[in-house]
Design an enzyme around this catalytic site. Structure first.
Site, mmCIF file in Angstrom:
data_model
loop_
_atom_site.group_PDB
_atom_site.id
_atom_site.type_symbol
_atom_site.label_atom_id
_atom_site.label_comp_id
_atom_site.label_asym_id
_atom_site.label_seq_id
_atom_site.Cartn_x
_atom_site.Cartn_y
_atom_site.Cartn_z
ATOM 1 C CB CYS A 1 -3.649 -0.432 -15.343
ATOM 2 S SG CYS A 1 -4.756 -1.628 -14.582
ATOM 3 C CG HIS B 1 -1.827 1.140 1.352
ATOM 4 N ND1 HIS B 1 -1.479 2.248 2.075
ATOM 5 C CD2 HIS B 1 -3.043 1.390 0.811
ATOM 6 C CE1 HIS B 1 -2.458 3.131 1.993
ATOM 7 N NE2 HIS B 1 -3.425 2.638 1.235
#
Ligand code: PEP
Ligand code: MG
Length: 847
Positions: free
Chosen positions: A794, A418
């Site tokens: 992506c 993250h």
């Protein structure tokens, strides 16, 4: 003229090649061809040096004869590529008692003594590898010789032939040493890379009249701007001018003495030599020169050392001056060099007090005070104090804190954790997986084994380009956008043949992406829009809703916020494509994790703490990354996707009214089955129809799927029947292909890479063999079902040159990466398409 299989005197016509004699030998031949005053030089080919290392000496007498009786010589290394290194230069070979007496008569006793001592020292320490101590300090030749004899049990050799043989042997063997081998292999040298040597007649730099040595270059090593820099030292040899404090400037300078003050003609000659080299060698060169009684000799020239910023400026200037083509300028710059221009960096010449090293997760560097929580980061930022957010790992709750911090440091995590993903999106320096750190966020301390304990408020520097964590503040260099960088980007745009979009979650990200000139947004992770404190509360109300009407009420409040976000995003992108991914993460990520947060939520919702607690528990999953997230949420709690679709369509109408027509692309995450797509598509189409009939406005949109599970890749054929586009989400696809948690892999990844289990961290470098095969399968099956299918990648890999190469070969339409990776991606894409043209892009240097 000497030319044997072993020795080649460097003349304009001699057979000297980079591939057989090395880069330096070839460069010296070019200087000779340019008629520059290079002393007599003989090159030894790789094979000869290899034979010397193996104990077979060539005819050294014949070599010495080229230079004549009594000449002093230097030997320099000449590897094929300058980056591959090589043993250091040895000067003044041939110094002995006889030569010292001769020099004393012509140059004075002290000059002769200094030369003799310096040679004995270099011969003892660098060639024979004796201990340096006995040769230190101001000693006479007699003392130096007796120190030599004491160590070697034999007198200092007087025979130049013996001296030269030992020097050649020592340099040849040094090249074969393990350290040298590892160092050059790290620079891309093959295992059998050879070393050439060049033997050159010394231009002494010591003696009567104006004598000395210097180094000069004509482009600033920091900025690349045209500027004469370098140093000159009277009565000196080699590159001594660069290390001595009493060295002088080359051109007149207010700060002190210069060579130009006393020898303007020689400086003019150096300037024209530099200009000639630039034109004919097609490169900014650094020149090593000597003056002997005013007479100029050019001993050597190397590609002038430079920062990343200077690299770009020099290449662009050479192309603008018509010396190289724009294609060559693009090819000369390693793509990741651009990172040095986009972010602040620790100055390459600054001292570095390294505390520990982790994974270089997001480039750039920042200094600030340590904080251990997002709220402390916000408080610190509110006081205008730069801070570094230090966490075990970050979660969506930390986003505001990350926005407030100058850099992020986490004990755990890897390239796609993250912290890493968000930091790259924000252009924030980040180091993850700094596993040697011991973090106690309750006591607010950070311990590094063997160092003092760091507390909140202590200053550290995070270098996300190297992975280093440094104690205290480090000297920085500022980013350098515009100018040469902007020109280079224009050239890259003209050369590339694959689309480059950005992953942008907020209008600020989109603005950054626009600054770098993207072809659209390839991934907008909408969940990141919900972390604003005001929205988080509504979001939590939605999650806690116990019946459909409460949920609908919360979603009704979220709708205008989402719509406003999308309007801003569409307007920012001015009609360029924007791919919006529907909500992806597990819901519980939006819930508070600590007691204070739970109490605050209970107050806001007017519920007992125990109810909040048990609801949070009921949402907990053993394995949330493989649990109720992505399309699974869309199927089971359809109202969320419906609200998002409505917000997208209403924003489309609004933004199209004001500007270029918008064709939104709606992307469904974490699909693994065709039916999931059918269900979501049915609902999204229904919302579109409803919005059309309510507003009386028409619009078009595309619906597509993220291929993030191996099954989606395998079943891409049937999935494509309902999809206008497929985008490979290689973060999750890598995680699921390997069965490797993207958040936990950092703990053992280095052991895996070190032991060669994985060639690289597959979360950093796309695994072309495994994940790539699934992508090929998916793309082929998808296209077969639907030839006009738009295909892209992506995941975080998308900004990597290797993934761009893969995507181009596989015929993908575009790659989508973090805004700050766009310049690197553009340059890499341009280089690939130039290389594919198969043109002679690096025409031979014409000398
Ligand atoms: C991916 O999985 O590659 C992706 C882009 O989605 P996220 O990183 O948000 O899971
Ligand atoms: Mg994903």
């Amino acid at each position: 003229m000497l030319s044997t299989p072993d020795f080649t005197e460097i003349t304009p016509t001699a057979e000297v090649r980079t591939s057989t004699h090395g880069n330096r030998a070839k460069c010296l031949q070019r200087l000779v061809r340019l008629d520059l005053p290079v002393p007599k030089t003989v090159a030894l080919r790789f094979e000869t040096v290899r034979a010397i290392a193996g104990g077979r000496m060539p005819d050294i007498r014949a070599l010495l004869d080229v230079f004549g009786q009594g000449a002093l010589l230097s030997v320099r290394s000449s590897s094929q590529m300058p980056d591959w290194g090589g043993p250091g230069t040895i000067l003044n070979i041939g110094m002995n008692d006889e030569k010292a007496t001769e020099l004393a008569a012509t140059h004075g006793q002290s000059a002769a003594d200094a030369l003799y001592v310096s040679f004995i020292r270099a011969y003892a320490v660098d060639v024979l590898r004796l201990d340096a101590d006995p040769f230190e300090g101001p000693i006479t030749p007699r003392l130096a010789k007796s120190a030599f004899e004491a160590e070697m049990d034999e007198p200092f050799p007087q025979d130049p032939c013996e001296q030269l043989a030992e020097v050649l042997k020592s340099m040849a063997r040094a090249w074969e040493g393990t350290t040298a081998r590892l160092l050059r292999q790290a620079q891309g040298a093959p295992a059998d890379a050879g070393l050439g040597l060049v033997v050159q007649e010394m231009a002494l730099g010591i003696g009567q009249g104006l004598s000395g040595s210097g180094v000069v270059q004509f482009a600033s090593p920091e900025t690349g701007e045209a500027q004469v820099t370098g140093r000159w030292l009277p009565q000196a040899q080699g590159r001594a001018a660069l290390s001595e404090t009493d060295a002088q400037f080359i051109v007149s300078d207010k700060r002190g003495k210069s060579l130009e003050d006393v020898a303007p003609e020689q400086v003019a000659a150096l300037k024209s030599a530099g200009a000639l080299m630039r034109q004919r060698l097609r490169e900014e060169m650094q020149i090593e020169f000597t003056l002997m009684n005013g007479h100029l000799s050019i001993l050597d020239a190397v590609r002038c050392p430079r920062s990343g910023r200077a690299e770009v400026a020099v290449a662009v200037a050479l192309a603008e001056d018509g010396i190289i083509t724009t294609d060559e300028a693009l090819l000369r710059i390693p793509p990741f060099t651009l990172n040095q221009l986009l972010h602040r960096q620790v100055s390459p010449i600054a001292a570095r007090d390294v505390l520990t090293r982790g994974i270089a997760a997001s480039p750039g560097a920042a200094t600030g005070k340590i904080v251990f929580s997002a709220s402390a980061a916000q408080a610190m930022a509110a006081q205008g104090e730069p801070c570094i957010l230090v966490r075990r790992e970050t979660s969506p709750e930390d986003i505001r804190g990350m926005h407030a911090a100058q850099a992020v440091l986490t004990e755990r995590g890897g390239m796609t954790s993250h912290a890493a993903v968000i930091a790259r999106g924000l252009g924030l320096p980040c180091v993850t997986g700094a596993t040697r750190l011991m973090l106690d966020s309750r006591k607010k301390t950070l311990t590094v084994p063997g160092r003092k304990i760091f507390h909140e408020g202590d200053v550290i520097t995070v270098d996300g380009s190297t992975g280093d964590v440094l104690a205290g503040a480090a000297e920085m260099v500022e980013p350098a956008l515009g100018g040469a960088f902007a020109t280079l980007m224009d050239w890259a745009d003209a050369a590339r043949d694959i689309g480059i979009r950005a992953n942008a979650d907020t209008p600020e990200d989109a603005a950054m992406a626009q600054r770098f000139g993207v072809d659209g947004i390839g991934l907008c992770r909408t969940e990141h829009m919900f972390f604003d404190p005001a929205r988080l509360t509504v979001m939590r109300e939605m999650i806690f809703a116990e019946n459909p009407s409460d949920r609908a009420a919360a979603l009704d409040r979220l709708l205008p916020m989402q719509r406003a976000d999308f309007i801003e995003l569409f307007q920012m992108m001015q009609g360029q494509p924007v791919t919006i991914r529907l909500f992806d993460p597990p819901l519980h990520e939006f819930l508070p994790g600590d007691r204070d947060g739970i109490r605050a939520l209970a107050e806001a919702l007017d519920l007992p703490v125990s109810r909040v607690q048990s609801r949070i528990e009921s949402l907990q999953e053993f394995n949330p990354m493989l649990g109720m997230r992505g399309v699974r949420l869309g199927v089971t709690v359809p109202e969320i996707y419906e609200m998002q679709a409505r917000a997208i369509f209403e924003a489309t109408i609004k933004a199209s009214r004001k500007g270029a027509p918008v064709v939104p692309e709606i992307m469904i995450p974490l699909v693994s089955a065709r039916r999931e797509v059918e269900l979501v598509k049915g609902r999204v189409d229904a919302i579109a129809a409803e919005v059309r009939s309510k507003t009386g406005q028409d619009f078009t949109y595309r619906l597509g799927v993220m291929v993030e599970t191996p099954r989606a890749a395998l079943r891409a054929g049937e999935i494509a029947e309902h999809s206008a586009f497929l985008s490979f989400g290689t973060n999750d696809l890598t995680q699921m292909t390997y069965g490797l948690s993207r958040d936990d892999a950092g703990r053992f990844m280095s052991a895996y890479v070190q032991q060669g289990v994985f060639p690289e961290d597959p979360f950093t470098q796309l695994d072309v063999d495994g994940v790539g095969e699934l992508m090929h399968l998916g793309a082929d099956r998808g296209r077969r079902a639907r030839p006009d299918l738009i295909i892209s990648i992506c995941g975080e890999h998308a900004g990597q040159p290797s993934a761009i190469a893969f995507s181009r070969k596989a015929g993908f339409d575009y790659v989508s990466c973090s805004p700050f990776r766009v310049p690197v991606a553009k340059l890499a894409a341009a280089q690939l398409s130039i290389q594919d043209k198969n043109l002679p892009v690096d025409p031979k240097v014409s000398v």
